[in-house]
Design a protein around this motif. Structure first.
Motif, PDB file in Angstrom:
ATOM      1  N   VAL A  17      61.932   2.278 121.621  1.00 55.96           N
ATOM      2  CA  VAL A  17      63.215   1.614 121.886  1.00 55.96           C
ATOM      3  C   VAL A  17      63.678   1.926 123.303  1.00 55.96           C
ATOM      4  N   ALA A  18      63.516   3.185 123.721  1.00 51.72           N
ATOM      5  CA  ALA A  18      63.938   3.591 125.066  1.00 51.72           C
ATOM      6  C   ALA A  18      63.193   2.814 126.140  1.00 51.72           C
ATOM      7  N   ASN A  19      61.905   2.588 125.927  1.00 55.58           N
ATOM      8  CA  ASN A  19      61.105   1.853 126.903  1.00 55.58           C
ATOM      9  C   ASN A  19      61.381   0.354 126.864  1.00 55.58           C
ATOM     10  N   SER A  20      61.663  -0.172 125.677  1.00 53.09           N
ATOM     11  CA  SER A  20      61.832  -1.618 125.513  1.00 53.09           C
ATOM     12  C   SER A  20      63.230  -2.099 125.870  1.00 53.09           C
ATOM     13  N   MET A  21      64.225  -1.237 125.633  1.00 44.82           N
ATOM     14  CA  MET A  21      65.622  -1.632 125.860  1.00 44.82           C
ATOM     15  C   MET A  21      66.354  -0.562 126.674  1.00 44.82           C
ATOM     16  N   PRO A  22      65.997  -0.404 127.926  1.00 40.49           N
ATOM     17  CA  PRO A  22      66.573   0.673 128.754  1.00 40.49           C
ATOM     18  C   PRO A  22      68.073   0.532 128.997  1.00 40.49           C
ATOM     19  N   ASN A  23      68.629  -0.663 128.839  1.00 39.62           N
ATOM     20  CA  ASN A  23      70.059  -0.873 129.104  1.00 39.62           C
ATOM     21  C   ASN A  23      70.924  -0.815 127.848  1.00 39.62           C
ATOM     22  N   LEU A  24      70.335  -0.357 126.760  1.00 40.00           N
ATOM     23  CA  LEU A  24      71.059  -0.275 125.489  1.00 40.00           C
ATOM     24  C   LEU A  24      72.273   0.645 125.620  1.00 40.00           C
ATOM     25  N   GLU A  25      73.397   0.257 125.014  1.00 34.05           N
ATOM     26  CA  GLU A  25      74.621   1.064 125.076  1.00 34.05           C
ATOM     27  C   GLU A  25      74.909   1.796 123.762  1.00 34.05           C
ATOM     28  N   SER A  26      74.338   1.313 122.650  1.00 37.02           N
ATOM     29  CA  SER A  26      74.576   1.948 121.362  1.00 37.02           C
ATOM     30  C   SER A  26      73.294   1.922 120.537  1.00 37.02           C
ATOM     31  N   LEU A  27      72.944   3.076 119.953  1.00 34.37           N
ATOM     32  CA  LEU A  27      71.734   3.160 119.141  1.00 34.37           C
ATOM     33  C   LEU A  27      72.027   3.967 117.889  1.00 34.37           C
ATOM     34  N   CYS A  28      71.791   3.363 116.729  1.00 34.79           N
ATOM     35  CA  CYS A  28      72.003   4.035 115.442  1.00 34.79           C
ATOM     36  C   CYS A  28      70.670   4.137 114.719  1.00 34.79           C
ATOM     37  N   MET A  29      70.256   5.392 114.450  1.00 36.54           N
ATOM     38  CA  MET A  29      68.976   5.623 113.767  1.00 36.54           C
ATOM     39  C   MET A  29      69.155   6.581 112.589  1.00 36.54           C
ATOM     40  N   ALA A  30      70.288   6.508 111.925  1.00 38.88           N
ATOM     41  CA  ALA A  30      70.572   7.424 110.818  1.00 38.88           C
ATOM     42  C   ALA A  30      69.530   7.302 109.717  1.00 38.88           C
ATOM     43  N   SER A  31      69.277   8.442 109.066  1.00 38.09           N
ATOM     44  CA  SER A  31      68.321   8.518 107.957  1.00 38.09           C
ATOM     45  C   SER A  31      66.907   8.155 108.389  1.00 38.09           C
ATOM     46  N   SER A  32      66.565   8.597 109.603  1.00 44.40           N
ATOM     47  CA  SER A  32      65.189   8.490 110.085  1.00 44.40           C
ATOM     48  C   SER A  32      64.581   9.893 110.107  1.00 44.40           C
ATOM     49  N   ASP A  33      63.286   9.967 110.296  1.00 46.27           N
ATOM     50  CA  ASP A  33      62.626  11.268 110.427  1.00 46.27           C
ATOM     51  C   ASP A  33      62.196  11.445 111.880  1.00 46.27           C
ATOM     52  N   LEU A  34      62.997  12.203 112.629  1.00 44.71           N
ATOM     53  CA  LEU A  34      62.696  12.459 114.042  1.00 44.71           C
ATOM     54  C   LEU A  34      62.257  13.907 114.263  1.00 44.71           C
ATOM     55  N   SER A  35      61.843  14.559 113.193  1.00 43.34           N
ATOM     56  CA  SER A  35      61.526  15.983 113.271  1.00 43.34           C
ATOM     57  C   SER A  35      60.308  16.286 114.152  1.00 43.34           C
ATOM     58  N   GLN A  71      70.049   4.976 130.504  1.00 41.48           N
ATOM     59  CA  GLN A  71      71.047   5.319 131.506  1.00 41.48           C
ATOM     60  C   GLN A  71      72.424   4.743 131.188  1.00 41.48           C
ATOM     61  N   HIS A  72      72.491   3.830 130.211  1.00 36.66           N
ATOM     62  CA  HIS A  72      73.768   3.212 129.839  1.00 36.66           C
ATOM     63  C   HIS A  72      74.160   3.522 128.395  1.00 36.66           C
ATOM     64  N   LEU A  73      73.405   4.381 127.729  1.00 34.04           N
ATOM     65  CA  LEU A  73      73.667   4.674 126.318  1.00 34.04           C
ATOM     66  C   LEU A  73      74.924   5.517 126.167  1.00 34.04           C
ATOM     67  N   ARG A  74      75.890   4.968 125.414  1.00 34.20           N
ATOM     68  CA  ARG A  74      77.167   5.655 125.216  1.00 34.20           C
ATOM     69  C   ARG A  74      77.328   6.203 123.796  1.00 34.20           C
ATOM     70  N   VAL A  75      76.660   5.571 122.834  1.00 33.87           N
ATOM     71  CA  VAL A  75      76.798   5.973 121.432  1.00 33.87           C
ATOM     72  C   VAL A  75      75.418   6.198 120.832  1.00 33.87           C
ATOM     73  N   LEU A  76      75.222   7.378 120.220  1.00 30.80           N
ATOM     74  CA  LEU A  76      73.943   7.690 119.580  1.00 30.80           C
ATOM     75  C   LEU A  76      74.203   8.310 118.218  1.00 30.80           C
ATOM     76  N   ASP A  77      73.683   7.676 117.178  1.00 27.31           N
ATOM     77  CA  ASP A  77      73.835   8.170 115.813  1.00 27.31           C
ATOM     78  C   ASP A  77      72.476   8.631 115.300  1.00 27.31           C
ATOM     79  N   CYS A  78      72.322   9.952 115.193  1.00 24.03           N
ATOM     80  CA  CYS A  78      71.099  10.546 114.648  1.00 24.03           C
ATOM     81  C   CYS A  78      71.432  11.355 113.394  1.00 24.03           C
ATOM     82  N   SER A  79      72.334  10.844 112.579  1.00 30.66           N
ATOM     83  CA  SER A  79      72.683  11.509 111.331  1.00 30.66           C
ATOM     84  C   SER A  79      71.480  11.512 110.385  1.00 30.66           C
ATOM     85  N   ASP A  80      71.317  12.636 109.692  1.00 33.99           N
ATOM     86  CA  ASP A  80      70.257  12.744 108.688  1.00 33.99           C
ATOM     87  C   ASP A  80      68.896  12.367 109.256  1.00 33.99           C
ATOM     88  N   CYS A  81      68.560  12.986 110.388  1.00 32.75           N
ATOM     89  CA  CYS A  81      67.276  12.696 111.040  1.00 32.75           C
ATOM     90  C   CYS A  81      66.355  13.913 111.060  1.00 32.75           C
TER      91      CYS A  81
END
Length: 267
Positions: free
Chosen positions: A16-34, A48-58
């Motif tokens: 996602v970071a490589n494909s959408m570098p101008n993203l301002e909000s990213l929600c990935m709750a309930s993913s496995d990022l371990s 560089q423009h990301l303002r909101v990041l949801d990594c709940s339950d990751c």
């Protein structure tokens, strides 16, 4: 919004970071990022423009090796949700999260109040903090006053505004609470309690200093708030950081009990 999409690797986050570098909000709750530590940190051109990041339950467990290392340098990140991750402590945030203002830590594994002290290195104004081991045995009022007193920049806690009046009351209550803990420590020493290996006055003095320093290390805001609220009408609030009064006398010798009785007829 990629919440509950069955993501099983941090590799998707990097895609996602490589494909959408101008993203301002990213929600990935309930993913496995371990597995994020198996991948290189984000590069300068990522988010560089990301303002909101949801990594709940990751399944994130380390603040230093995961959260700070991979998200700490996002330049404009303002809101970070880490709810329901087994994170047990937050070391100093100094040098990271330059724009972070809102942090969500509900459902984490934080078990000691001192594990929250790292938040004070940045200007967090909004905090969500509940359903943790440390809050499990406390009432809502206790949780609220302790969070407000220990984190001086809070403007919102668990969605509610922190008013100026509430902050003053929380800070004064906190000062009184810690001062009373110091008094109890002195009383224990005065009653003859000391370390099992202590056999002299010097040993006992060292034991007192060790116990007092340990107590103050768990309450880093106490000296600051004590100076701020020196007008507290309690002998315990007149203490200095070493557990004695400003004139050098013992706390135990100056503490008094005050009983307030109502004059109403029904009393």
């Amino acid at each position: 919004n990629l919440n509950h999409c069955g993501i099983q690797s941090f590799q998707t986050f990097l895609w996602v970071a490589n494909s959408m570098p101008n993203l301002e909000s990213l929600c990935m709750a309930s993913s496995d990022l371990s597995d994020m530590e198996q991948y290189p940190p984000l590069e300068d051109q990522h988010f560089q423009h990301l303002r909101v990041l949801d990594c709940s339950d990751c399944r994130l467990s380390s603040w230093t090796n995961q959260v700070k290392s991979y998200f700490g340098q996002l330049p404009v990140l303002e809101q970070l949700s880490l709810d329901d991750n087994p994170i047990s402590s937050i070391p100093s945030l100094q040098g990271s999260f330059p724009s972070l203002r809102s942090l969500q830590l509900a459902g984490t594994a934080i078990a000691n109040w001192s594990d929250l002290d790292g938040i004070n290195a940045i200007s967090v104004q909004s905090l969500r903090f509940k359903n943790t081991p440390i809050t499990a045995t406390l009432g809502q009022g206790e949780i609220r006053f302790l969070c407000i007193a220990r984190i001086p920049g809070l403007l919102y806690l668990n969605g509610s505004v922190v008013s100026t009046k509430e902050r003053v009351e929380a800070e004064r209550r906190y000062v009184t609470m810690v001062a009373q803990l110091v008094v109890k420590l002195e009383q224990r020493i005065a009653n003859g309690e000391q370390s099992s290996s202590s056999s002299s006055n010097n040993d006992n003095k060292s034991f007192v200093e060790e116990q007092t320093n340990q107590l103050l290390a768990e309450h880093l805001q106490y000296p600051v708030l004590l100076e701020k609220h020196r007008d507290l009408v309690l002998p315990t609030a007149l203490t200095m950081g070493n557990g004695v009064n400003a004139d050098g006398t013992s706390l135990v010798s100056t503490v008094c009990n005050v009983t307030i009785s109502s004059m109403a007829a029904s009393s």
